[in-house]
Design a protein around this motif. Structure first.
Motif, PDB file in Angstrom:
ATOM      1  N   SER A   3       0.838  -1.197   0.000  1.00  0.00           N
ATOM      2  CA  SER A   3       0.000   0.000   0.000  1.00  0.00           C
ATOM      3  C   SER A   3       0.875   1.250   0.000  1.00  0.00           C
ATOM      4  O   SER A   3       2.030   1.228   0.424  1.00  0.00           O
ATOM      5  CB  SER A   3      -0.920   0.013   1.225  1.00  0.00           C
ATOM      6  N   THR A  32      -2.882  -1.189 -10.373  1.00  0.00           N
ATOM      7  CA  THR A  32      -3.785  -2.190  -9.817  1.00  0.00           C
ATOM      8  C   THR A  32      -3.187  -3.568 -10.089  1.00  0.00           C
ATOM      9  O   THR A  32      -2.290  -3.719 -10.944  1.00  0.00           O
ATOM     10  CB  THR A  32      -5.182  -2.120 -10.471  1.00  0.00           C
ATOM     11  N   LYS A  33      -3.693  -4.579  -9.412  1.00  0.00           N
ATOM     12  CA  LYS A  33      -3.211  -5.941  -9.662  1.00  0.00           C
ATOM     13  C   LYS A  33      -3.494  -6.351 -11.104  1.00  0.00           C
ATOM     14  O   LYS A  33      -2.690  -7.010 -11.741  1.00  0.00           O
ATOM     15  CB  LYS A  33      -3.839  -6.923  -8.684  1.00  0.00           C
ATOM     16  N   GLU A  35      -3.574  -4.391 -13.695  1.00  0.00           N
ATOM     17  CA  GLU A  35      -2.577  -3.725 -14.535  1.00  0.00           C
ATOM     18  C   GLU A  35      -1.230  -4.441 -14.441  1.00  0.00           C
ATOM     19  O   GLU A  35      -0.512  -4.553 -15.440  1.00  0.00           O
ATOM     20  CB  GLU A  35      -2.425  -2.265 -14.129  1.00  0.00           C
ATOM     21  N   ALA A  87      -7.626 -10.248 -10.506  1.00  0.00           N
ATOM     22  CA  ALA A  87      -6.784  -9.564 -11.496  1.00  0.00           C
ATOM     23  C   ALA A  87      -6.698 -10.370 -12.789  1.00  0.00           C
ATOM     24  O   ALA A  87      -6.756  -9.804 -13.886  1.00  0.00           O
ATOM     25  CB  ALA A  87      -5.389  -9.323 -10.920  1.00  0.00           C
TER      26      ALA A  87
END
Length: 107
Positions: A3, A32-33, A35, A87
């Motif tokens: 984070s 993001t995961k 991405e 994801a």
């Protein structure tokens, strides 16, 4: 933890070092995961050889007990497994590790 809050706290900790300048690099913190998976696909990452499960190696055919075995299957329920599955789904794929597990030549 990846984070922003954690990585900023780690950099603040590194900044306390009076003798050496240490820069905490976080190239994926803004992604993001999904991405990350997309980038990995573009780079040819062999996701079947990657592991993110918090539980370590679990053989689901042995009552979810930690075992020494040749075939390892992620738990599928820890936050890392859930995020990874989501994801892959966002990239219209099934996580190859969840689908097939990981085979190892070592016990």
């Amino acid at each position: 933890d990846t984070s922003k809050e954690f990585t900023h706290a780690m950099q603040n900790l590194m900044n306390l070092n009076d003798k050496h300048s240490i820069q905490y690099l976080t190239p994926f913190v803004e992604m993001t995961k999904a991405e990350e998976i997309k980038l990995g696909l573009e780079l040819g990452v062999k996701f079947a050889y990657t592991w993110t499960c918090y539980a370590g190696a679990i053989d689901k055919e042995n009552n979810n007990q930690f075992v020494t075995a040749y075939h390892y299957q992620p738990c599928g329920t820890c936050p890392s497994c859930v995020g990874r599955a989501e994801a892959f789904a966002e990239n219209n794929m099934i996580d190859p590790v969840m689908a097939e597990g990981v085979w190892s030549s070592e016990k």
